[in-house]
Write a protein that holds these residues in place. Sequence first.
Motif, PDB file in Angstrom:
ATOM      1  N   CYS A 100       0.812  -1.217   0.000  1.00 37.67           N
ATOM      2  CA  CYS A 100       0.000   0.000   0.000  1.00 37.67           C
ATOM      3  C   CYS A 100       0.846   1.267   0.000  1.00 37.67           C
ATOM      4  O   CYS A 100       0.430   2.295  -0.538  1.00 37.67           O
ATOM      5  N   THR A 118     -10.343   5.101  -0.502  1.00 42.10           N
ATOM      6  CA  THR A 118     -10.129   4.313  -1.721  1.00 42.10           C
ATOM      7  C   THR A 118      -9.216   5.064  -2.677  1.00 42.10           C
ATOM      8  O   THR A 118      -9.232   6.298  -2.741  1.00 42.10           O
ATOM      9  N   VAL A 157      -9.142  -0.349 -11.526  1.00 39.23           N
ATOM     10  CA  VAL A 157      -8.603  -0.978 -10.314  1.00 39.23           C
ATOM     11  C   VAL A 157      -8.890  -0.066  -9.131  1.00 39.23           C
ATOM     12  O   VAL A 157      -8.606   1.138  -9.190  1.00 39.23           O
ATOM     13  N   THR A 158      -9.463  -0.628  -8.094  1.00 43.90           N
ATOM     14  CA  THR A 158      -9.783   0.120  -6.877  1.00 43.90           C
ATOM     15  C   THR A 158      -9.082  -0.529  -5.688  1.00 43.90           C
ATOM     16  O   THR A 158      -9.160  -1.754  -5.515  1.00 43.90           O
ATOM     17  N   VAL A 159      -8.400   0.268  -4.887  1.00 44.85           N
ATOM     18  CA  VAL A 159      -7.754  -0.226  -3.673  1.00 44.85           C
ATOM     19  C   VAL A 159      -8.497   0.331  -2.467  1.00 44.85           C
ATOM     20  O   VAL A 159      -8.729   1.536  -2.368  1.00 44.85           O
ATOM     21  N   CYS A 219      -6.163  -2.703   2.777  1.00 43.47           N
ATOM     22  CA  CYS A 219      -5.197  -2.846   1.678  1.00 43.47           C
ATOM     23  C   CYS A 219      -5.585  -3.993   0.762  1.00 43.47           C
ATOM     24  O   CYS A 219      -4.802  -4.911   0.506  1.00 43.47           O
ATOM     25  N   SER A 220      -6.805  -3.949   0.277  1.00 42.88           N
ATOM     26  CA  SER A 220      -7.276  -4.951  -0.676  1.00 42.88           C
ATOM     27  C   SER A 220      -7.683  -4.248  -1.973  1.00 42.88           C
ATOM     28  O   SER A 220      -7.944  -3.047  -1.984  1.00 42.88           O
ATOM     29  N   TYR A 221      -7.728  -5.010  -3.061  1.00 46.30           N
ATOM     30  CA  TYR A 221      -7.996  -4.418  -4.368  1.00 46.30           C
ATOM     31  C   TYR A 221      -9.049  -5.231  -5.106  1.00 46.30           C
ATOM     32  O   TYR A 221      -9.276  -6.409  -4.833  1.00 46.30           O
ATOM     33  N   PHE A 238     -12.770  -8.036  -3.951  1.00 48.10           N
ATOM     34  CA  PHE A 238     -11.636  -7.478  -3.219  1.00 48.10           C
ATOM     35  C   PHE A 238     -10.741  -8.587  -2.684  1.00 48.10           C
ATOM     36  O   PHE A 238     -11.215  -9.534  -2.049  1.00 48.10           O
ATOM     37  N   VAL A 292      -3.789  -7.049  -1.282  1.00 50.66           N
ATOM     38  CA  VAL A 292      -2.685  -6.611  -2.120  1.00 50.66           C
ATOM     39  C   VAL A 292      -1.420  -7.368  -1.773  1.00 50.66           C
ATOM     40  O   VAL A 292      -0.601  -7.684  -2.642  1.00 50.66           O
ATOM     41  N   MET A 325      -0.966  -8.655  -6.915  1.00 49.17           N
ATOM     42  CA  MET A 325      -2.174  -8.211  -7.608  1.00 49.17           C
ATOM     43  C   MET A 325      -2.385  -9.008  -8.895  1.00 49.17           C
ATOM     44  O   MET A 325      -2.392  -8.487 -10.002  1.00 49.17           O
TER      45      MET A 325
END
Length: 524
Positions: free
Chosen positions: A323, A374, A414-416, A421-423, A460, A463, A467
Motif C-alpha cells: 500500500c 479508496t 482498479v480500486t484499492v 489494503c485490498s484491491y 476485493f 494486495v 495483484m
Amino acid sequence: MRVYIKAMLAAGAVVWCGYHSTVFSYTVGSSGHLAVQPAQQTGTAGRSTEKTTDAAAEKAKPKPEPTPVGVPFGDQVSAVIGPAGGTLKSADDAVTLEVPAGAVAKNTTFAIQTITNEAPGRLGDAFRITPEGTTFAVPAKITFGYTEEDVLGSSPAFLRVVYQDKKGYWRAPKQVAVDEKAKTVSVLTTHLSDWTRLLGAQLKPGGATVRVGQTVSLRLVFCHFFPTDEEIEPLVLPTCTDAFSSADGPSVDRWAANSIVGGNAVVGLVGPTDILERATYVAPANAPKSNPVAVSVDYRAPGLKEKQLLVSNITVIDPKTDCRELRTTEFLKGGMNFVYNFSGTSERGHRYGVSQGMKLSATLKRVPGNNDSTWVWRGPAQADATLNDSLDINGVTQRVTGNGGFKDSTYMVVTVRVRDCSYTAVAEVSVNSITTMEVAGLKAPPQKGNTKVGWASTGFRPVKGGMSGSGDFWVGHGPVDTEAMGSYSPGGFGKTLAADFKPGALTKAEVTWAIAPVRPTAAN
C-alpha cells in the motif's frame, strides 16, 4: 527449479525455432534464479510439414470455396460522376472510390453500401460498390484506411483489398499499394463488386499482458492465396488457418524474444509447440527492463523470397507491491483474460449458444480526487475479443457476432480499499457487432452495433498476496459472498441467459488477471 520453466525445458531443455534447434544449458544460481545459456544452432529453416511427393503435394493443396453474399445494412451514399471524374466516400469514410477523368463516357450514378463481411481474414465491414457491371476505360482506384490496431501482430505489408466475384469466390488483386504514412491500402480496378480489406497473415494475440513466470499461447494465422492459370488475381480460401498442411504453403522460422532466438531467462523463453506455427512464450522470473517484450517470428508467404517479421508485444509485470507504493503510484499496467462458453435449453424452451473470449491490456491512470478510503485507477484498453452468441425462442433465431475491441467501451478499473489494503479489478469489453434474426426461414436485415462481450470483477483481494490471480467466476446467480469469488456478466444474450436459468445451472467463466505499478526503473 521454478515451475515457470517446465513447459519449455522439460524435454531435454530444447526449444525449436523453425527447423532450427536451440539447445539451452541451465543452472540455478545462488540467488535461486534460472541462468540460461543458448548453445549452438543447427539446421535450416523450413515449413511446418516435411517434403512430400508431387502427387501428395497436389492433393494437399487447399481449394478455394465460395462464401455467402453480404447483406446490406446502414446508410448508402451515392454521387453522379461523369467523364471529368470524381470521388465518392462511404458513409463512415472507411472506403473511397476515385473515378479518374476518361474512365466513364457519360454521367453515372455510383453508390457505396455497407454490407456484412463474409470474407476470410476480414477486417472491418465490407462494401458493395455499384453499379455492378461497370467497365472503366481507365482504372478506378479503391482505397481503404487502416489503424495501428488493425495490424497488431501483423504488418501493413500483409494488407489486401479483395473483391467477391459473381460466383461467390473472393479474389485478391496482386498489385496492392500500401501507404504507411497515410495509413491506406488501395488497388486499381476496371470493374465494381463487393470489396473489403483482409490480413494475409497475423500473429495472435497481437499483444498481451502476463505476470512473471506465466505463459502466453501464440499462433500464426494465415489466409491462403491460391493462384490459377486462368485468372490474374489469386483466389482466397474461405477460412484462415493456423495449421499449414500445403506443401507450397508459407514457411516460418526463428521464434524470438527481443530478437534473441528462443529467448533467454531475462526476456523470457519462446518456442513452437506441436507445429511451427504455434508457440508458447514463458515469461521470465522478473519483469524485464525492456518492456513490453517483442515476441516475433520470421514469416515468408508462398511464392515470395523476402521474409516479414511478425511481432506480438507482451508486457510482463510483477504484481508484488504494497500500500505504501500504491499511495504514490500514478500509473498501473493491467491485463485480464476471460473465456465463457455455454449451450443449453432453459425450462421455457429457449435454446442458447454462447461463446465469448477476451484478452485485454491497459495502462491505467490514477483518478484525481481519490480520498483516504479508496484509490482508483482507470484506463481504456486494447482487446482481442470474440463474440458468437445465438438464441432461439419459439422458432425465432437470433445471432450476434463480433470481434476486435471497441475503444470507447473497452476499459479496466482498479480500486484499492485503504482500510484493509485490498484491491478489485474490473474490466469490460465491447466489439463492433452484427445482429441477425430469422423467422420461418425469412431473414431480417442485419443490425450493426457495439455489443458487450463481458464484464468481470475479481472482488476485493489482499494486495499483499500480489495483484494477480485466476479462477472460475460465478455467472448470473452466484453466492452471497461475491467479493471472495469474483463475478462475470456475459454480454450478447448473456442478460437473457442469466435470467432464464436457475442458480447453479450455468457454467462458470474462466478469468485470469495481473496488475502492477509502473515503476520508474522499468522501460514501459
